[in-house]
Write an enzyme that holds these catalytic residues in place. Structure first.
Site, PDB file in Angstrom:
ATOM      1  N   HIS A   1      -0.534  -0.087   4.201  1.00  0.00           N
ATOM      2  CA  HIS A   1      -0.169  -1.469   4.530  1.00  0.00           C
ATOM      3  C   HIS A   1       1.156  -1.879   3.884  1.00  0.00           C
ATOM      4  O   HIS A   1       1.710  -2.937   4.219  1.00  0.00           O
ATOM      5  CB  HIS A   1      -1.282  -2.409   4.055  1.00  0.00           C
ATOM      6  CG  HIS A   1      -1.427  -3.640   4.899  1.00  0.00           C
ATOM      7  ND1 HIS A   1      -0.546  -3.974   5.905  1.00  0.00           N
ATOM      8  CD2 HIS A   1      -2.352  -4.629   4.881  1.00  0.00           C
ATOM      9  CE1 HIS A   1      -0.925  -5.111   6.473  1.00  0.00           C
ATOM     10  NE2 HIS A   1      -2.022  -5.532   5.859  1.00  0.00           N
TER      11      HIS A   1
ATOM     12  N   ASP B   1       2.331  -3.035   9.206  1.00  0.00           N
ATOM     13  CA  ASP B   1       1.637  -4.314   9.296  1.00  0.00           C
ATOM     14  C   ASP B   1       0.433  -4.204  10.227  1.00  0.00           C
ATOM     15  O   ASP B   1       0.318  -3.257  11.017  1.00  0.00           O
ATOM     16  CB  ASP B   1       2.588  -5.403   9.820  1.00  0.00           C
ATOM     17  CG  ASP B   1       3.711  -5.705   8.843  1.00  0.00           C
ATOM     18  OD1 ASP B   1       3.488  -5.560   7.620  1.00  0.00           O
ATOM     19  OD2 ASP B   1       4.813  -6.064   9.305  1.00  0.00           O
TER      20      ASP B   1
END
Length: 501
Positions: free
Chosen positions: A472, A476
């Site tokens: 992450h 995204d």
């Protein structure tokens, strides 16, 4: 002139062996008859000496590989030989007063640090020159560190588990320069009093695998009778000693080493079996934990209707195999679908390097494969440029090499994205862990018929859950979901793959 180093005769009825340990690495100078590597069979441990003096060229059979009699192990460039001592020039540094520093040897190209895996000796032990002191592990190889001189190990600077830099200090040997004969006598003589006392030779150092096993099982070398050359203790000698009731008396001496483990009842302990983790398993454990500690791993899920892929495969599988000589499986469809999705969401195919993001304009696809030794990830290079047939052939060939333990380090490096198929074992859903430094891994699962609503009707469809684990920090949520949807679309309508849609 290049000389081939081959597997020697292993004994009656023995046709293959496993490469246990390489004592040298490419570029090292070796003397004639100096030990290059150690092979292990079901019966004995076999050392392979250098056929002549020279420089070690290429290592063909890496540690852990299974080789047959007369198989090629390595090449030796003749004519640049040296005595064994210079092979570890970084391991010795005089400090005055008869002390010698034990330094980290050269670890290899692009390797700057290592982890201290095992100390075979403890402070106060007498050591002989070239006797193995400890073992270091890097991301690529294990490196054994021999004693640069005879004496007494007076200080261990880098404990087990610590990370050391190339040329870092490991330990100090005191009393260096003393006669080498008495040093190993303390361990060699009790093993067999009638054996030759010249235990200072490197040839009579205990097998490294035996040293490790003795340390693991808490056995005193004095309680193990060596059957190797000149009383050398072999791995099978340690196994016999461990199985015998006599060595039990020595166990309390090493009991504190196992203190972190919860107490076990005596009757339960008798029914337990303790097995040393293989280097491969240790590397897997370390890399997976590193991935969890470093990356911000998040997993997103979707499901795919496999009806169209299964129909297309059933329609053309016989014709495909007849023309290309390989079966048409599901992995080529998933690889193609991932390639298309990676082009649209390039951050999933990228990696973080410090404060930079490195985007890869190519796809080297890692295909996770389970083997008896553990999980390995061979890499299909330039998968984005391959046809269905090319992918199936490459996947099948890598899979065979993985199961046979024939994969080289080069074949498992450089991947940009990974696919893991837990469905072959019956997994319905899971969260795969990243294969660093990659930023994404796709988990495939079991195809299971489930009731689905299609055009207002409840129908039975072959469904598969998909899981994308991603870093992450670089990917995204929008990119991760987009990637999975593109994979789903391509598999539910395989014609999109042909149209590059």
């Amino acid at each position: 002139m290049s000389i081939e180093v081959r597997v020697p005769t292993l004994g009656e009825s023995v046709t293959e062996a496993t490469v246990a340990t390489w004592f040298k690495k490419p570029g090292d100078k070796v003397a004639a008859d100096e030990m290059l590597c150690e092979l292990e069979t079901d019966k004995v441990t076999v050392e392979v000496p250098a056929p002549s003096a020279g420089t070690l060229g290429e290592i063909v059979a890496a540690e852990g590989e299974t080789v047959g009699v007369d198989a090629l192990l390595a090449t030796l460039n003749e004519g640049a030989g040296a005595a064994p001592a210079p092979a570890q020039p970084a391991a010795e540094e005089k400090t005055g007063g008869g002390n010698v520093d034990v330094m980290v040897p050269t670890l290899g190209e692009s390797v700057t640090e290592a982890t201290v895996a095992t100390w075979f000796k403890k402070v106060g032990d007498t050591v002989a020159q070239d006797e193995m002191l400890c073992e270091l592990e890097t991301d690529k190889v294990s490196v054994e560190v021999p004693a640069p001189a005879s004496g007494t190990l007076t200080q261990i600077v880098a404990a087990e588990g610590s990370t050391v830099q190339a040329n870092g200090k490991l330990a100090v040997i005191g009393g260096a320069g003393a006669a080498t004969t008495p040093a190993p006598a303390a361990s060699a003589a009790p093993a067999a009093a009638a054996e030759a006392p010249v235990a200072s030779d490197r040839d009579v150092a205990n097998a490294p695998s035996a040293e490790k096993l003795m340390a693991e099982k808490g056995l005193d070398p004095a309680s193990v009778r060596g059957t190797g050359r000149d009383g050398r203790i072999m791995k099978e000698d340690v196994m016999r000693a461990a199985a015998a009731p006599a060595p039990v008396a020595t166990a309390p001496a090493s009991a504190p080493a196992a203190a972190p483990r919860a107490p076990v009842a005596a009757e339960d302990a008798e029914r337990e079996e303790r097995v040393k983790m293989t280097r491969l398993r240790q590397t897997i454990a370390r890399r997976l934990k590193d991935a969890q500690n470093t990356a911000a791993i998040l997993t997103t899920y979707n499901e795919v209707d496999m009806t169209e892929v299964m129909a297309l495969r059933n329609q053309y599988k016989d014709e495909f195999e007849k023309k290309h000589g390989v079966r048409l499986g599901f992995m080529s469809f998933f690889t193609k679908a991932c390639v298309h999705a990676l082009k649209e969401v390039p951050e999933v195919n990228a990696e973080i390097d410090g404060t930079d993001i490195v985007y890869k304009n190519y796809v080297h696809m890692g295909i996770a494969a389970g083997t008896p030794q553990g999980l390995v990830v061979p890499v299909i290079r330039d998968a984005d440029q391959m046809s269905f047939a090319g992918l199936e052939k490459a996947i099948a060939e890598k899979g065979r090499r993985a199961r046979d333990g024939k994969l080289s380090m080069a074949e498992m490096q450089g991947g940009t994205f990974t696919i893991s198929n837990g469905g072959v074992y019956g997994s319905l859903m899971s969260s795969p862990i990243l294969n660093p430094p990659q930023s994404g891994i796709l988990g495939m699962h079991k195809i299971q018929e489930r009731p689905m609503v299609v055009n207002g009707q409840i129908v039975i469809r072959p469904m598969m859950y998909l899981a994308l684990s991603y870093d992450h920090r670089i990917v995204d949520g929008k990119g991760a979901v987009t990637f999975l949807v593109r994979v789903k679309d391509a598999l539910e309508d395989p014609r999109r793959l042909l149209m590059d849609l």
